[in-house]
Write an enzyme that holds these catalytic residues in place. Structure first.
Site, PDB file in Angstrom:
ATOM      1  N   GLU A   1       0.804  -1.222   0.000  1.00  0.00           N
ATOM      2  CA  GLU A   1       0.000   0.000   0.000  1.00  0.00           C
ATOM      3  C   GLU A   1       0.840   1.277   0.000  1.00  0.00           C
ATOM      4  OE1 GLU A   1      -0.578  -2.586   2.006  1.00  0.00           O
ATOM      5  OE2 GLU A   1      -2.696  -3.143   1.873  1.00  0.00           O
TER       6      GLU A   1
ATOM      7  N   LYS B   1     -17.249   0.410   6.332  1.00  0.00           N
ATOM      8  CA  LYS B   1     -17.810  -0.570   5.410  1.00  0.00           C
ATOM      9  C   LYS B   1     -19.336  -0.448   5.270  1.00  0.00           C
ATOM     10  CE  LYS B   1     -17.707  -5.454   4.272  1.00  0.00           C
ATOM     11  NZ  LYS B   1     -16.979  -6.710   4.421  1.00  0.00           N
TER      12      LYS B   1
ATOM     13  N   MET C   1      24.820   7.759   1.077  1.00  0.00           N
ATOM     14  CA  MET C   1      24.825   9.102   1.653  1.00  0.00           C
ATOM     15  C   MET C   1      25.212   9.050   3.136  1.00  0.00           C
ATOM     16  SD  MET C   1      24.644  12.224   0.976  1.00  0.00           S
ATOM     17  CE  MET C   1      23.637  12.825  -0.376  1.00  0.00           C
TER      18      MET C   1
ATOM     19  N   PHE D   1     -11.359  -6.297  14.196  1.00  0.00           N
ATOM     20  CA  PHE D   1     -10.339  -6.838  13.291  1.00  0.00           C
ATOM     21  C   PHE D   1     -10.002  -5.819  12.203  1.00  0.00           C
ATOM     22  CE2 PHE D   1      -9.298  -9.283   9.390  1.00  0.00           C
ATOM     23  CZ  PHE D   1      -8.060  -9.750   9.812  1.00  0.00           C
ATOM     24  N   GLN D   2      -8.736  -5.593  12.003  1.00  0.00           N
ATOM     25  CA  GLN D   2      -8.225  -4.626  11.021  1.00  0.00           C
ATOM     26  C   GLN D   2      -8.802  -3.233  11.231  1.00  0.00           C
ATOM     27  OE1 GLN D   2      -8.450  -6.390   7.033  1.00  0.00           O
ATOM     28  NE2 GLN D   2      -6.450  -7.334   7.387  1.00  0.00           N
TER      29      GLN D   2
END
Lengths: 171, 563
Positions: free
Chosen positions: B50, B162, B478, B112-113
């Site tokens: 993501e 949702k 770097m 959940f999530q």
């Protein structure tokens, strides 16, 4: 130029914001995230239920204040930011002070309450709870006087303020 | 009016915003949205992580000038976007990120999530919404796009529970969005601009310092016209590259920590600094109280909070860079025909002197190791300077900025403010999708390419012919450079190993090429450019090459370490 070394001053900001969940978190988060201090903060709905007023007291130099105000105005939920510091204003804070009231001290405590025009709002054989409203100096003064009796607990509301109306002006 | 489910309304909103492309990753909380999206004409690009969805949307936005869109599920899907959002926020890139959320009755229950993504991203978004009623969906989405693209652009997050996507409501998209408490000031104050212009005309050693605002305001043409008309030399920040043509004699190169000698010296010696769409970032200014010590400063920016934040300026101008420059060009039209090239000849002569005595330099021998700068120059040569260049972060990024001489805006995709390793590959995917007509090259390091290397699968899946040039020195270069210079060459944890990039490329179904000697550089690039597929070029380069000039942290930018 190190902008953080300019002289500090106490500023009172009045902020009108959307009365929505999360808005206070945005304002408070801005202060913590950008390393600005908050002296006190109070918030409540205005007569318009869609709008809340947040009053924040912040210590800082003029330059820091300018940055704080710009950052606040950048928040999408912020409608208006006013620095009341340099204008005529009414500024009040409410404090509830629970002070020890031993037998020999009780009369003296009540005398102080009288002189400061505050009120005893709760009483027990051992203590008084006093409600004081005023500017911060007044609250500090009474706290100093109460110190010798012993302060058990204190709750302060944080400063809230409004600009004074211009006198002699036609409505 | 017909009622639609939230998921259907979501798709109709994207259509109303002319979104043709969404970068995303499905999951339980967004399954209804994906179901509708799949039946629409909007193209969905399935990334492999993501974070990459947001970087790709960001790259798409930078290359196209449009709003980039990312769509992810709740919980880990949402938290994985945070780095991408923070990068877009620091660089003011218009991105709208849609995150799934657990159904509203479960919010706050550690479902959940579930994660409070609005809370997590509050400090790194321009604004965010959680939609709590399907009836508010259109308002929130239209506002999100409006906020992302107007004023100082930036990422906006919309959290979509949702159940909201399953409930029905009416759909009607607003023609115009009005947010009372959000009125960015586009029109610059005329009096301030006039004052600025008079100072510019009177200045003996003026210098334009432009930033990313030139790109986002689409002001490159106006800037070029203005600088040329009054013969004012131009330096740009990393974010501004492409905002002024690098083949113009007035071009000084980038300024700041790894800026050119002449650009930094010009800042130190100018008597008027004209900052346009830039924010005086610490990597640009070095020691702030010795930045442009002899100069009056004009600062034009759309964001009032950028002005007087890091430095006190003499003439602040709040407004759109394009509008301001157009007005300055009008003022210039009204001047009687003075020969500005002649008036500026002394100042430009001094700058030319700095350029010829201290040019960007490195030493490539025929039988030695490949110099990374040489690779960037070869890419520039073989793409005629017309490629879109994405970078990762670190030495690769600085060499790309120094040696790929950008002539046009929207051509440089780089995580400037956040300095986010792993940005380049997904950004190049976004850039390629925005501009299928252009060559897109990601200039990478062997460290940072490993941060999102899984996106090779995305590039292969959609047959995006991005070219990935890895400047492979076996170090986190770097940081190693800093350790060499400031930590007695103690290379603490910077000696990084990598897989065989050629075989990795092949395993993903891309093409892998390798160059280990200087004379192999050009043939490898040529070959890569001929292949209409993603190609990974592994350039095994000089291990301990440094980026110069370099201004050590805390030093004024005129105190540069040079080759």
């Amino acid at each position: 130029m190190d902008t953080r070394e300019a002289p500090e001053k106490r500023h009172t900001l009045s902020i009108l914001v959307d009365n929505e969940p999360g808005v206070l978190a945005r304002v408070a988060g801005l202060f913590s995230g950008r390393n600005f201090n908050i002296g006190s903060l109070s918030v409540a709905e205005t007569t318009d239920p869609l709008v809340s007023r947040i009053t924040i007291v912040v210590p800082g130099s003029e330059i820091i204040l300018e940055q704080i105000m710009k950052q606040l105005r950048k928040l999408i939920n912020v409608h208006k930011v006013i620095d009341l510091t340099d204008q005529p204003r009414v500024e009040r804070e409410l404090a509830l002070i629970k002070v020890k009231g031993k037998n020999g001290d009780r009369a003296e405590i009540l005398r102080i309450v009288d002189i400061f025009r505050c009120q005893v709002v709760d009483v027990s054989p051992h203590d008084y709870t006093v409600e004081v409203t005023g500017d911060q100096d007044k609250i500090e003064a009474i706290l100093e006087l109460f110190a010798r009796f012993g302060i058990i607990e204190i709750a302060k509301s944080g400063v809230t303020a409004l600009p004074r109306s211009k006198k002699g002006e036609k409505k | 009016m017909t009622a639609y489910t939230g998921a259907k309304i979501f798709v109709k909103c994207l259509e109303a915003e002319n979104v043709d492309l969404v970068f995303g990753y499905p999951g339980g909380a967004v399954i209804d949205i994906y179901h509708e999206l799949d039946q629409s004409d909007i193209r969905h690009i399935l990334v492999r992580h993501e974070q990459a969805a947001v970087h790709a949307a960001d790259g798409y936005a930078r290359a196209s000038g449009k709003v980039g869109v990312a769509l992810v599920t709740s919980g880990p899907g949402a938290t994985n976007t945070v780095t991408g959002i923070a990068s877009a926020y620091m660089d003011s890139i218009p991105v709208v990120v849609f995150t799934g959320q657990v159904p509203t009755p479960l919010i706050g229950n550690d479902a959940f999530q579930e994660v409070d993504i609005v809370g997590i991203t509050r400090p790194c978004t321009k604004h965010s919404f959680m939609v709590k009623d399907t009836k508010d969906l259109v308002k929130c989405i239209s506002r999100a796009f409006h906020l992302a693209r107007t004023g100082r652009p930036g990422p906006v997050l919309v959290d979509l529970p949702k159940d909201i996507m399953q409930t029905a409501a009416d759909f009607s998209y607003p023609e115009k969005v009005f947010i009372e408490s959000y009125q960015p000031n586009y029109a610059p104050h005329q009096g301030q601009l006039r004052k600025a212009f008079d100072m510019i005309v009177k200045a003996n050693r003026p210098l334009i310092y432009g930033g990313g605002g030139i790109i986002s305001a689409r002001a490159a043409d106006e800037l070029t016209t203005f600088a040329r008309r009054l013969s004012i030399p131009v330096t740009l920040t990393l974010m501004g590259l492409g905002g002024f043509p690098a083949d113009d004699p007035l071009w000084l190169g980038m300024l700041g920590m790894h800026g050119t000698y002449r650009a930094n010296m010009a800042v130190g010696n100018c008597d008027l600094l004209i900052a346009i769409g830039a924010r005086f970032d610490d990597r640009v200014t070095g020691k702030i109280d010795e930045f442009a010590p002899n100069a009056k400063i004009i600062h034009i920016d759309i964001d009032p909070s950028s002005i007087q934040k890091n430095i006190q300026v003499d003439v602040p101008v709040v407004g759109d860079c394009k509008a301001a420059l157009a007005k300055l060009n009008c003022f210039a039209d009204g001047l009687n025909g003075r020969n500005w090239a002649e008036i500026r000849s002394e100042w430009l002569g001094i700058i030319q002197e700095w350029k010829s005595t201290r040019p960007l330099a490195y030493c490539q021998t025929l039988d030695g190791a490949i110099k990374p700068q040489c690779v960037v120059e070869a890419i520039h040569r073989l793409t005629n300077g017309e490629a879109i260049i994405a970078t990762e972060v670190g030495q690769n990024q600085m060499w790309a900025a120094q040696y790929y001489h950008f002539n046009s805006p929207n051509s440089f995709l780089s995580s400037g403010g956040l300095g986010c390793m792993g940005y380049g590959l997904p950004a190049s995917i976004g850039g390629q999708l925005a501009r299928p007509d252009r060559v897109v090259v990601n200039i990478a390091g062997d460290g940072s390419i490993q941060m999102n290397i899984q996106e090779l699968a995305t590039a292969v899946h959609y047959n995006l012919p991005v070219k990935i040039a890895i400047l492979n020195n076996g170090y986190l270069g770097m940081v190693r450079q800093w350790q060499e210079l400031f930590k007695n060459r103690r290379y603490a944890s910077t000696n990084i190993t990598a897989p065989d990039f050629v075989r990795v490329a092949e395993a993903y179904g891309a093409v892998g090429l390798r160059a280990t000697r200087p004379n192999e550089v050009e043939p490898v690039i040529r070959r890569a450019l001929e292949i209409d597929k993603p190609v990974v070029m592994d350039f095994v380069v000089e291990r301990e090459e440094n980026v110069y000039p370099m201004v050590p942290v805390g030093q004024p930018i005129t105190k540069m370490l040079l080759v």
